[in-house]
Write a protein that holds these residues in place. Structure first.
Motif, PDB file in Angstrom:
ATOM      1  N   GLN A 192      -3.115  -9.896  -9.805  1.00  0.00           N
ATOM      2  CA  GLN A 192      -3.341  -9.797  -8.360  1.00  0.00           C
ATOM      3  C   GLN A 192      -2.469  -8.692  -7.769  1.00  0.00           C
ATOM      4  O   GLN A 192      -1.386  -8.387  -8.271  1.00  0.00           O
ATOM      5  N   CYS A 193      -2.960  -8.149  -6.686  1.00  0.00           N
ATOM      6  CA  CYS A 193      -2.268  -7.039  -6.037  1.00  0.00           C
ATOM      7  C   CYS A 193      -1.181  -7.603  -5.115  1.00  0.00           C
ATOM      8  O   CYS A 193      -1.357  -7.637  -3.885  1.00  0.00           O
ATOM      9  N   LEU A 194      -0.098  -8.028  -5.720  1.00  0.00           N
ATOM     10  CA  LEU A 194       1.004  -8.638  -4.971  1.00  0.00           C
ATOM     11  C   LEU A 194       2.287  -7.850  -5.191  1.00  0.00           C
ATOM     12  O   LEU A 194       2.588  -7.454  -6.320  1.00  0.00           O
ATOM     13  N   PRO A 195       3.069  -7.649  -4.132  1.00  0.00           N
ATOM     14  CA  PRO A 195       4.307  -6.851  -4.282  1.00  0.00           C
ATOM     15  C   PRO A 195       5.268  -7.405  -5.338  1.00  0.00           C
ATOM     16  O   PRO A 195       5.962  -6.622  -5.995  1.00  0.00           O
ATOM     17  N   LEU A 196       5.298  -8.706  -5.528  1.00  0.00           N
ATOM     18  CA  LEU A 196       6.281  -9.283  -6.443  1.00  0.00           C
ATOM     19  C   LEU A 196       6.048  -8.870  -7.887  1.00  0.00           C
ATOM     20  O   LEU A 196       6.955  -8.966  -8.716  1.00  0.00           O
ATOM     21  N   TYR A 197       4.864  -8.387  -8.222  1.00  0.00           N
ATOM     22  CA  TYR A 197       4.576  -7.993  -9.593  1.00  0.00           C
ATOM     23  C   TYR A 197       4.987  -6.558  -9.905  1.00  0.00           C
ATOM     24  O   TYR A 197       4.940  -6.133 -11.048  1.00  0.00           O
ATOM     25  N   TYR A 198       5.384  -5.804  -8.877  1.00  0.00           N
ATOM     26  CA  TYR A 198       5.604  -4.372  -9.042  1.00  0.00           C
ATOM     27  C   TYR A 198       7.085  -4.025  -9.011  1.00  0.00           C
ATOM     28  O   TYR A 198       7.850  -4.539  -8.195  1.00  0.00           O
ATOM     29  N   ASN A 199       7.469  -3.143  -9.929  1.00  0.00           N
ATOM     30  CA  ASN A 199       8.883  -2.863 -10.164  1.00  0.00           C
ATOM     31  C   ASN A 199       9.375  -1.572  -9.531  1.00  0.00           C
ATOM     32  O   ASN A 199      10.518  -1.499  -9.081  1.00  0.00           O
ATOM     33  N   TYR A 200       8.549  -0.543  -9.558  1.00  0.00           N
ATOM     34  CA  TYR A 200       8.978   0.789  -9.132  1.00  0.00           C
ATOM     35  C   TYR A 200       8.254   1.140  -7.849  1.00  0.00           C
ATOM     36  O   TYR A 200       7.028   1.089  -7.799  1.00  0.00           O
ATOM     37  N   TRP A 201       9.025   1.560  -6.855  1.00  0.00           N
ATOM     38  CA  TRP A 201       8.496   1.772  -5.513  1.00  0.00           C
ATOM     39  C   TRP A 201       8.836   3.150  -4.973  1.00  0.00           C
ATOM     40  O   TRP A 201       9.914   3.682  -5.235  1.00  0.00           O
ATOM     41  N   GLY A 202       7.890   3.693  -4.211  1.00  0.00           N
ATOM     42  CA  GLY A 202       8.167   4.900  -3.466  1.00  0.00           C
ATOM     43  C   GLY A 202       8.832   4.574  -2.143  1.00  0.00           C
ATOM     44  O   GLY A 202       9.058   3.405  -1.820  1.00  0.00           O
ATOM     45  N   GLN A 203       9.096   5.617  -1.362  1.00  0.00           N
ATOM     46  CA  GLN A 203       9.801   5.453  -0.083  1.00  0.00           C
ATOM     47  C   GLN A 203       8.865   5.161   1.074  1.00  0.00           C
ATOM     48  O   GLN A 203       9.324   4.754   2.145  1.00  0.00           O
ATOM     49  N   GLY A 204       7.588   5.382   0.882  1.00  0.00           N
ATOM     50  CA  GLY A 204       6.620   5.061   1.922  1.00  0.00           C
ATOM     51  C   GLY A 204       6.218   6.252   2.768  1.00  0.00           C
ATOM     52  O   GLY A 204       6.954   7.235   2.891  1.00  0.00           O
ATOM     53  N   THR A 205       5.022   6.143   3.355  1.00  0.00           N
ATOM     54  CA  THR A 205       4.520   7.151   4.281  1.00  0.00           C
ATOM     55  C   THR A 205       3.884   6.427   5.467  1.00  0.00           C
ATOM     56  O   THR A 205       3.162   5.442   5.286  1.00  0.00           O
ATOM     57  N   GLN A 206       4.145   6.927   6.652  1.00  0.00           N
ATOM     58  CA  GLN A 206       3.671   6.254   7.861  1.00  0.00           C
ATOM     59  C   GLN A 206       2.223   6.634   8.141  1.00  0.00           C
ATOM     60  O   GLN A 206       1.864   7.813   8.142  1.00  0.00           O
ATOM     61  N   VAL A 207       1.414   5.624   8.419  1.00  0.00           N
ATOM     62  CA  VAL A 207       0.041   5.815   8.878  1.00  0.00           C
ATOM     63  C   VAL A 207      -0.070   5.166  10.254  1.00  0.00           C
ATOM     64  O   VAL A 207       0.221   3.984  10.410  1.00  0.00           O
ATOM     65  N   THR A 208      -0.479   5.955  11.225  1.00  0.00           N
ATOM     66  CA  THR A 208      -0.651   5.452  12.589  1.00  0.00           C
ATOM     67  C   THR A 208      -2.077   5.742  13.046  1.00  0.00           C
ATOM     68  O   THR A 208      -2.513   6.900  13.009  1.00  0.00           O
ATOM     69  N   VAL A 209      -2.771   4.691  13.445  1.00  0.00           N
ATOM     70  CA  VAL A 209      -4.147   4.828  13.914  1.00  0.00           C
ATOM     71  C   VAL A 209      -4.155   4.501  15.403  1.00  0.00           C
ATOM     72  O   VAL A 209      -3.943   3.357  15.804  1.00  0.00           O
ATOM     73  N   SER A 210      -4.389   5.505  16.193  1.00  0.00           N
ATOM     74  CA  SER A 210      -4.306   5.324  17.642  1.00  0.00           C
ATOM     75  C   SER A 210      -5.082   6.421  18.344  1.00  0.00           C
ATOM     76  O   SER A 210      -5.149   7.556  17.869  1.00  0.00           O
ATOM     77  N   SER A 211      -5.661   6.069  19.485  1.00  0.00           N
ATOM     78  CA  SER A 211      -6.337   7.066  20.302  1.00  0.00           C
ATOM     79  C   SER A 211      -5.388   7.653  21.345  1.00  0.00           C
ATOM     80  O   SER A 211      -5.790   8.521  22.123  1.00  0.00           O
TER      81      SER A 211
END
Length: 124
Positions: free
Chosen positions: A105-124
């Motif tokens: 399953q696609c669950l965070p607890l199963y994953y070991n190595y992580w990136g720093q993230g990128t912001q996605v903003t959806v707005s008018s």
């Protein structure tokens, strides 16, 4: 050193599209299952979509089915998330992560190595 770097985030209007990229360095990504996760302010991190090491299996959160597509290019050591018909509720920091075991399953607890993230903003 194992490193994942996300890119492609930004500000987009509702109904628009973005493509996120997750580039790996320091290891061969094709040995790993890779997932995209997101975290909105005040909410827990959730699985968006995951893909097996071979690319033969994928899964998606119900909220993004039919709108998002995960893919991988092992030759480029990169995994992508194509996001179409974006909605304001898709606004979050998006992270990619990798793990090397049976595809589950696609669950965070199963994953070991992580990136720093990128912001996605959806707005008018």
């Amino acid at each position: 050193q194992l490193q994942l770097v996300e890119s492609g985030g930004g500000l987009v209007q509702p109904g628009g599209s973005l493509r996120l990229s997750c580039a790996a360095s320091g290891f061969t990504l094709d040995d790993y299952n890779v997932g995209w996760f997101r975290q909105a302010p005040g909410r827990e991190r959730e699985g968006v979509s995951c893909i097996s090491s071979s690319g033969g299996s994928t899964n998606y959160a119900d909220s993004v089915k039919g709108r998002f597509t995960i893919s991988r290019d092992n030759a480029k050591n990169t995994v992508y998330l194509q996001m179409n018909n974006l909605k304001p509720e898709d606004t979050a920091v998006y992270y990619c992560a990798a793990e090397r075991s049976l595809f589950r399953q696609c669950l965070p607890l199963y994953y070991n190595y992580w990136g720093q993230g990128t912001q996605v903003t959806v707005s008018s």
